[in-house]
Design an enzyme around this catalytic site. Structure first.
Site, short mmCIF file in Angstrom:
data_model
loop_
_atom_site.label_atom_id
_atom_site.label_comp_id
_atom_site.label_asym_id
_atom_site.label_seq_id
_atom_site.Cartn_x
_atom_site.Cartn_y
_atom_site.Cartn_z
N SER A 1 0.81 -1.22 0.00
CA SER A 1 0.00 0.00 0.00
C SER A 1 0.85 1.27 0.00
CB SER A 1 -0.86 -0.01 1.27
OG SER A 1 -1.41 1.26 1.50
N GLU B 1 0.26 3.59 1.79
CA GLU B 1 0.35 4.00 3.20
C GLU B 1 1.76 3.73 3.75
OE1 GLU B 1 -1.83 5.45 5.73
OE2 GLU B 1 -2.56 6.18 3.81
N TYR C 1 -1.42 0.42 10.67
CA TYR C 1 -1.69 -0.25 9.38
C TYR C 1 -0.48 -0.13 8.45
CZ TYR C 1 -3.54 -0.88 4.64
OH TYR C 1 -3.73 -1.27 3.35
P1 NAP Z 1 -11.35 -4.58 2.02
O1 NAP Z 1 -12.52 -4.24 1.15
O2 NAP Z 1 -11.28 -4.08 3.41
O3 NAP Z 1 -11.25 -6.18 2.06
C1 NAP Z 1 -10.43 -6.86 2.98
C2 NAP Z 1 -10.68 -8.36 2.87
O4 NAP Z 1 -9.90 -9.04 3.86
C3 NAP Z 1 -12.15 -8.76 3.15
O5 NAP Z 1 -12.46 -9.84 2.30
C4 NAP Z 1 -12.08 -9.24 4.60
O6 NAP Z 1 -13.10 -10.15 4.96
C5 NAP Z 1 -10.72 -9.94 4.58
N1 NAP Z 1 -10.16 -10.18 5.91
C6 NAP Z 1 -9.93 -9.27 6.88
N2 NAP Z 1 -9.39 -9.87 7.96
C7 NAP Z 1 -9.26 -11.18 7.66
C8 NAP Z 1 -8.79 -12.32 8.37
N3 NAP Z 1 -8.32 -12.22 9.61
N4 NAP Z 1 -8.80 -13.52 7.75
C9 NAP Z 1 -9.28 -13.63 6.47
N5 NAP Z 1 -9.76 -12.60 5.76
C10 NAP Z 1 -9.75 -11.39 6.35
O7 NAP Z 1 -9.99 -4.16 1.30
P2 NAP Z 1 -9.72 -3.77 -0.23
O8 NAP Z 1 -9.95 -2.33 -0.40
O9 NAP Z 1 -10.37 -4.74 -1.12
O10 NAP Z 1 -8.13 -3.97 -0.29
C11 NAP Z 1 -7.56 -5.24 -0.59
C12 NAP Z 1 -6.14 -5.28 -0.05
O11 NAP Z 1 -5.38 -4.25 -0.64
C13 NAP Z 1 -6.01 -5.09 1.45
O12 NAP Z 1 -4.91 -5.85 1.89
C14 NAP Z 1 -5.68 -3.61 1.58
O13 NAP Z 1 -4.99 -3.38 2.79
C15 NAP Z 1 -4.82 -3.40 0.36
N6 NAP Z 1 -4.82 -2.07 -0.22
C16 NAP Z 1 -6.00 -1.43 -0.49
C17 NAP Z 1 -5.97 -0.20 -1.11
C18 NAP Z 1 -7.25 0.52 -1.46
O14 NAP Z 1 -7.17 1.73 -1.73
N7 NAP Z 1 -8.38 -0.16 -1.53
C19 NAP Z 1 -4.74 0.39 -1.45
C20 NAP Z 1 -3.57 -0.31 -1.19
C21 NAP Z 1 -3.62 -1.54 -0.59
P3 NAP Z 1 -14.58 -9.59 5.40
O15 NAP Z 1 -15.29 -9.29 4.10
O16 NAP Z 1 -15.13 -10.74 6.14
O17 NAP Z 1 -14.36 -8.36 6.22
O1 F7E Z 2 -9.05 8.18 4.27
C1 F7E Z 2 -9.44 11.64 5.47
C2 F7E Z 2 -8.50 10.73 6.23
O2 F7E Z 2 -10.03 6.11 5.22
C3 F7E Z 2 -8.56 9.05 3.26
C4 F7E Z 2 -7.21 2.18 2.65
O3 F7E Z 2 -7.76 1.49 1.55
O4 F7E Z 2 -6.06 3.69 1.21
C5 F7E Z 2 -7.01 3.64 2.26
O5 F7E Z 2 -6.54 4.33 3.40
C6 F7E Z 2 -8.29 10.42 3.85
C7 F7E Z 2 -7.48 10.40 5.14
O6 F7E Z 2 -8.41 5.98 3.27
C8 F7E Z 2 -12.73 11.32 6.94
O7 F7E Z 2 -7.96 11.39 7.36
C9 F7E Z 2 -11.41 12.93 6.37
O8 F7E Z 2 -6.52 11.39 5.08
O9 F7E Z 2 -10.66 6.81 2.88
P1 F7E Z 2 -9.64 6.73 3.93
P2 F7E Z 2 -6.85 5.90 3.64
O10 F7E Z 2 -6.60 6.18 5.05
O11 F7E Z 2 -6.12 6.71 2.64
C10 F7E Z 2 -4.77 3.13 1.49
C11 F7E Z 2 -3.92 3.25 0.24
C12 F7E Z 2 -4.85 1.76 2.02
O12 F7E Z 2 -3.98 0.93 1.80
C13 F7E Z 2 -5.91 1.51 3.05
O13 F7E Z 2 -6.15 0.10 3.16
O14 F7E Z 2 -9.55 11.00 4.19
N1 F7E Z 2 -10.78 11.77 6.07
N2 F7E Z 2 -12.60 12.69 6.91
C14 F7E Z 2 -11.58 10.74 6.40
N3 F7E Z 2 -11.42 9.41 6.28
C15 F7E Z 2 -12.44 8.62 6.70
N4 F7E Z 2 -12.33 7.28 6.57
N5 F7E Z 2 -13.59 9.15 7.25
C16 F7E Z 2 -13.78 10.49 7.39
O15 F7E Z 2 -14.82 10.94 7.88
#
Ligand code: NAP
Ligand code: F7E
Length: 344
Positions: A132, A134, A155
């Site tokens: 990520s 992050e 995270y």
């Molecule tokens: P998501 O919607 O939160 O999905 C996470 C998945 O992990 C869900 O299927 C969840 O199951 C499963 N899970 C969580 N804890 C588990 C456990 N202990 N054992 C087995 N399964 C478990 O995340 P996403 O947005 O699709 O992202 C996919 C991956 O990419 C994650 O690793 C995330 O950290 C990473 N990532 C995401 C982004 C982004 O912007 N979306 C960017 C960079 C990296 P449930 O459905 O039961 O909760």
């Molecule tokens: O926050 C700000 C918050 O929770 C984005 C995950 O998929 O992307 C995701 O992480 C920004 C942050 O995503 C609210 O402070 C303001 O600056 O949508 P977010 P994230 O933290 O960027 C990365 C790449 C991953 O890997 C992670 O798994 O938005 N913000 N107000 C807020 N965020 C939330 N959630 N809620 C608010 O009310």
């Protein structure tokens, strides 16, 4: 022709659902790990359901959890996948401050459990780690594959651990193991407590009179938001290369949370300033201020390029929220209450 087998952890998540669609289109046999819950947690993949009695079935789900290494071993022995897409994680950054130990256990140690299971079973499979942006945290933009990591949350710290575990297994054991360093990617299937989905939902509900305002935290944070359906293609491409390597996947543009709100509300003819309120509960103890990815290596080596940029993404997410609301024949349906703890 032999059919390729893929195993997806996190198949019930946003990315898992799009990746499953993609791999089924490519004629893979897809196996997904689902964790047991007291309610159904497969809504994002239910439209892909196949009758298990059908001989031609290509999608299989199995119970499992990242905290259970023996189960990971038994599943790998049973499925014998050619490719593993490791997407499961506790993926919410704000929640990781509340549950740092759990996040470390699933998001960090979960990866090494899976890598170790592959080694134990002796599988010659290819492995994708969902790394990520992050991990870059406080490192100034634009961020690329050689930018030093400076994570700003439990995270991010857990993802750095998993990133290095993946590289270490590649170097130590010659595994085909890659890191896809994906910047934020969103869609109508995004979890409802991530900021893009929260804003898109609110804009649609406010437009249709179901609520009046939405509470947000830091509006100044900037993100490089792409479209999830396009990002899963990059995951697949990374596992089709001759040599394993790590790649940044991003759009190369950045917008603030305020910009995203402006795009969503303007799309339904509203002014975001009339409806967005501040609540400090959504602030984080340490914030990632500015992420902009440089994905030129992926363009060059994988031929991957995004086509959906943030303004269009905002519009398509709002449209997806509006659709069921406009279809509803019951005006003024009350907002659904939830007992889930405040998450974001
Ligand atoms: P998501 O919607 O939160 O999905 C996470 C998945 O992990 C869900 O299927 C969840 O199951 C499963 N899970 C969580 N804890 C588990 C456990 N202990 N054992 C087995 N399964 C478990 O995340 P996403 O947005 O699709 O992202 C996919 C991956 O990419 C994650 O690793 C995330 O950290 C990473 N990532 C995401 C982004 C982004 O912007 N979306 C960017 C960079 C990296 P449930 O459905 O039961 O909760
Ligand atoms: O926050 C700000 C918050 O929770 C984005 C995950 O998929 O992307 C995701 O992480 C920004 C942050 O995503 C609210 O402070 C303001 O600056 O949508 P977010 P994230 O933290 O960027 C990365 C790449 C991953 O890997 C992670 O798994 O938005 N913000 N107000 C807020 N965020 C939330 N959630 N809620 C608010 O009310």
């Amino acid at each position: 022709m032999t059919v390729k087998k893929a195993l997806i952890t996190g198949i019930t998540g946003q990315d898992g659902s799009y990746l499953t669609e993609l791999l089924l289109q490519k004629n893979y046999q897809v196996h997904g790990i689902v964790r047991r819950a007291s309610t159904f947690n497969t809504q994002r993949i239910d439209h892909l359901y196949q009758d298990p009695h059908d001989k031609e079935i290509q999608l299989f789900t199995h119970y499992g959890d990242l905290s259970d290494s023996t189960r990971l071993v038994s599943l790998l022995e049973q499925v014998q996948p050619d490719e593993i897409y490791h997407l499961a994680a506790q993926s919410h950054v704000r929640v990781s401050f509340d549950e740092p130990e759990f996040t470390g256990n699933t998001t960090g140690l979960g990866t090494i459990r899976l890598l170790e299971a592959i080694r134990t079973v002796g599988l010659p499979c290819r492995f994708y780690q969902a790394s990520s942006s992050e991990m870059f945290g406080a490192a100034p933009p634009p961020q690329h594959e050689d930018t030093p990591f400076h994570p700003r949350s439990p995270y991010g710290v857990a993802k750095v651990y998993a990133y290095w575990a993946t590289r270490n297994y590649r170097e130590a054991y010659g595994m085909y193991a890659v890191n896809g360093i994906l910047f934020n990617h969103e869609s109508p299937r995004r979890g409802p407590t991530f900021v893009t989905r929260k804003i898109a939902t609110a804009a649609a509900r406010i437009k249709t009179g179901l609520q009046d305002s939405v509470y947000l935290g830091n509006l100044d944070a900037r993100r490089d938001w792409g479209y999830a359906a396009e990002y899963v293609e990059a995951m697949w491409l990374m596992l089709q290369q001759e040599q394993p390597d790590d790649y940044v996947i991003a759009t190369g543009t950045s917008y603030s949370v305020r910009d995203f709100a402006e795009h969503c509300f303007a799309h339904v003819g509203l002014d975001w300033r009339d409806h967005v309120r501040f609540d400090e509960r959504y602030l984080r103890p340490s914030e990632v201020e500015d992420l902009v990815g440089d994905a030129s290596k992926a363009h060059r080596m994988l031929g991957w390029k995004p086509t959906t940029h943030t303004p269009e993404l905002a519009r398509l997410m709002v449209d997806a929220e509006l659709k069921p609301l406009l279809r509803s024949s019951i005006p003024g349906t009350p907002q659904r209450a939830s007992l889930a703890p405040t998450a974001g």
